[in-house]
Write an enzyme that holds these catalytic residues in place. Sequence first.
Site, PDB file in Angstrom:
ATOM      1  N   SER A  58       0.736  -1.161  -0.170  1.00 27.46           N
ATOM      2  CA  SER A  58      -0.035  -0.008   0.049  1.00 27.46           C
ATOM      3  C   SER A  58       0.951   1.312  -0.029  1.00 27.46           C
ATOM      4  CB  SER A  58      -0.932  -0.111   1.105  1.00 27.46           C
ATOM      5  OG  SER A  58      -1.407   1.057   1.405  1.00 27.46           O
TER       6      SER A  58
ATOM      7  N   TYR B 129      -3.593  -0.750  10.059  1.00 28.60           N
ATOM      8  CA  TYR B 129      -3.554  -0.932   8.536  1.00 28.60           C
ATOM      9  C   TYR B 129      -2.121  -0.374   8.315  1.00 28.60           C
ATOM     10  CZ  TYR B 129      -4.596  -0.718   3.545  1.00 28.60           C
ATOM     11  OH  TYR B 129      -4.552  -1.100   2.113  1.00 28.60           O
TER      12      TYR B 129
HETATM   13  N1  LIG Z   1      -8.371   0.137  -2.879  1.00 27.55           N
HETATM   14  C1  LIG Z   1      -7.314   0.775  -2.546  1.00 27.55           C
HETATM   15  O1  LIG Z   1      -7.172   1.817  -2.769  1.00 27.55           O
HETATM   16  C2  LIG Z   1      -5.961  -0.105  -2.108  1.00 27.55           C
HETATM   17  C3  LIG Z   1      -4.911   0.703  -1.862  1.00 27.55           C
HETATM   18  C4  LIG Z   1      -3.784  -0.176  -1.407  1.00 27.55           C
HETATM   19  C5  LIG Z   1      -3.765  -1.291  -0.972  1.00 27.55           C
HETATM   20  N2  LIG Z   1      -4.853  -1.817  -1.143  1.00 27.55           N
HETATM   21  C6  LIG Z   1      -4.966  -3.567  -0.820  1.00 27.55           C
HETATM   22  O2  LIG Z   1      -5.489  -4.420  -1.864  1.00 27.55           O
HETATM   23  C7  LIG Z   1      -5.994  -5.361  -1.324  1.00 27.55           C
HETATM   24  C8  LIG Z   1      -7.338  -5.702  -1.985  1.00 27.55           C
HETATM   25  O3  LIG Z   1      -8.088  -4.795  -1.664  1.00 27.55           O
HETATM   26  P1  LIG Z   1      -9.447  -4.171  -2.327  1.00 27.55           P
HETATM   27  O4  LIG Z   1      -9.144  -2.681  -2.290  1.00 27.55           O
HETATM   28  O5  LIG Z   1      -9.758  -4.585  -3.693  1.00 27.55           O
HETATM   29  O6  LIG Z   1     -10.443  -4.177  -1.443  1.00 27.55           O
HETATM   30  P2  LIG Z   1     -11.672  -4.825  -0.932  1.00 27.55           P
HETATM   31  O7  LIG Z   1     -12.731  -4.770  -2.018  1.00 27.55           O
HETATM   32  O8  LIG Z   1     -12.502  -4.915   0.257  1.00 27.55           O
HETATM   33  O9  LIG Z   1     -11.098  -6.440  -1.049  1.00 27.55           O
HETATM   34  C9  LIG Z   1     -10.542  -7.218   0.003  1.00 27.55           C
HETATM   35  C10 LIG Z   1     -10.410  -8.680  -0.227  1.00 27.55           C
HETATM   36  O10 LIG Z   1      -9.937  -9.061   0.896  1.00 27.55           O
HETATM   37  C11 LIG Z   1     -10.769 -10.150   1.291  1.00 27.55           C
HETATM   38  N3  LIG Z   1     -10.891 -10.499   2.770  1.00 27.55           N
HETATM   39  C12 LIG Z   1     -11.013  -9.762   3.594  1.00 27.55           C
HETATM   40  N4  LIG Z   1     -10.959 -10.664   4.823  1.00 27.55           N
HETATM   41  C13 LIG Z   1     -10.689 -11.737   4.596  1.00 27.55           C
HETATM   42  C14 LIG Z   1     -10.444 -12.879   5.112  1.00 27.55           C
HETATM   43  N5  LIG Z   1     -10.665 -12.940   6.729  1.00 27.55           N
HETATM   44  N6  LIG Z   1     -10.188 -13.983   4.481  1.00 27.55           N
HETATM   45  C15 LIG Z   1     -10.090 -13.955   3.129  1.00 27.55           C
HETATM   46  N7  LIG Z   1     -10.319 -12.950   2.612  1.00 27.55           N
HETATM   47  C16 LIG Z   1     -10.454 -11.591   3.247  1.00 27.55           C
HETATM   48  C17 LIG Z   1     -12.062  -9.616   1.075  1.00 27.55           C
HETATM   49  O11 LIG Z   1     -13.235 -10.615   0.892  1.00 27.55           O
HETATM   50  P3  LIG Z   1     -14.724 -10.167   1.396  1.00 27.55           P
HETATM   51  O12 LIG Z   1     -15.136  -9.387   0.029  1.00 27.55           O
HETATM   52  O13 LIG Z   1     -15.509 -11.639   1.766  1.00 27.55           O
HETATM   53  O14 LIG Z   1     -14.681  -9.168   2.437  1.00 27.55           O
HETATM   54  C18 LIG Z   1     -11.925  -8.939  -0.428  1.00 27.55           C
HETATM   55  O15 LIG Z   1     -11.876 -10.169  -1.541  1.00 27.55           O
HETATM   56  C19 LIG Z   1      -5.922  -5.200   0.287  1.00 27.55           C
HETATM   57  O16 LIG Z   1      -4.875  -6.293   0.674  1.00 27.55           O
HETATM   58  C20 LIG Z   1      -5.922  -3.766   0.322  1.00 27.55           C
HETATM   59  O17 LIG Z   1      -5.249  -3.573   1.537  1.00 27.55           O
HETATM   60  C21 LIG Z   1      -6.077  -1.501  -1.726  1.00 27.55           C
END
Ligand SMILES: NC(=O)c1ccc[n+]([C@@H]2O[C@H](COP(=O)([O-])OP(=O)(O)OC[C@H]3O[C@@H](n4cnc5c(N)ncnc54)[C@H](OP(=O)(O)O)[C@@H]3O)[C@@H](O)[C@H]2O)c1
Length: 248
Positions: A140, A153
């Site tokens: 991130s 986080y």
């Molecule tokens: N969006 C951004 O701007 C951003 C920026 C930097 C980094 N990230 C990182 O990118 C990654 C994906 O995030 P995203 O933005 O795509 O958000 P998201 O749409 O909230 O997706 C998060 C994913 O993680 C899964 N997850 C959460 N808790 C879990 C658990 N206990 N076991 C298995 N899976 C679990 C969620 O499943 P559920 O749908 O079932 O909850 C979902 O598939 C994360 O590591 C996040 O920190 C995102």
Amino acid sequence: MTDIFSLAGKRALVTGSNTGIGQAIAISLAKAGADVVCAGRSSVDETVGLIGAEGGKAQGLKLDLGDPMAGKDLFQTLDPIDILINNAGIIRRADAVDFTEADWDDVMDVNLKAVFFLCQAFAKSVFARGGSGKVVNIASLLSFQGGIRVPSYTASKSGVAGLTKLLANEWAAKGINVNAIAPGYITTNNTEALRNDENRNKAILDRIPAGRWGDAADIGGAAVFLSSPAANYIHGAILNVDGGWLAR
Ligand SMILES: NC(=O)c1ccc[n+]([C@@H]2O[C@H](COP(=O)([O-])OP(=O)(O)OC[C@H]3O[C@@H](n4cnc5c(N)ncnc54)[C@H](OP(=O)(O)O)[C@@H]3O)[C@@H](O)[C@H]2O)c1
């Protein structure tokens, strides 16, 4: 001519691939030729369906990393996996003075502890078969910056960056590339609260040189690259895919 970006013949596992960045990565890897195991605590049927509709290969796997040791024996039960994408992640927001132990532990378990022990289980399986592999961790901007109101986080993602480098040091000579992607501000569930806050949304947009939020698909190409033979000499790198945010 060999396509150095091709993942044909490779098998990948993507955690949290039911939605957002994980779903986009799973689709991109499949388009590059990989057979993808789409892991999720929620149903990954949509992702498997989207990949199948494009002629790709995918299967679903139930994996809840709320128990960070849930993947301990995973790779013994699957056909050999060549590429591990640690994408699953959660975020909790509160002022540091009010932050609860549960919000600390829950985030550290999914975002950091599960990542380490999945990497460990993957490496054991690769070493046992004398093979090679690629790990891509999703870091991130808060692997580099402090952020605000997201203490666990920030701690977890800073930890992911450190862990990526440590594992690269240990495994580079043993056939596993360990790298990370640091996404900028991407339109997924994770950032919905920020987009709904008019002031934060404007402040964020004003600072992004590219002038827009990122799409989950913007992360897919970087994941293909780091999973492919084109990245064979890349170890311990954290690739920013952030519309220029960190360059500012
Ligand atoms: N969006 C951004 O701007 C951003 C920026 C930097 C980094 N990230 C990182 O990118 C990654 C994906 O995030 P995203 O933005 O795509 O958000 P998201 O749409 O909230 O997706 C998060 C994913 O993680 C899964 N997850 C959460 N808790 C879990 C658990 N206990 N076991 C298995 N899976 C679990 C969620 O499943 P559920 O749908 O079932 O909850 C979902 O598939 C994360 O590591 C996040 O920190 C995102």
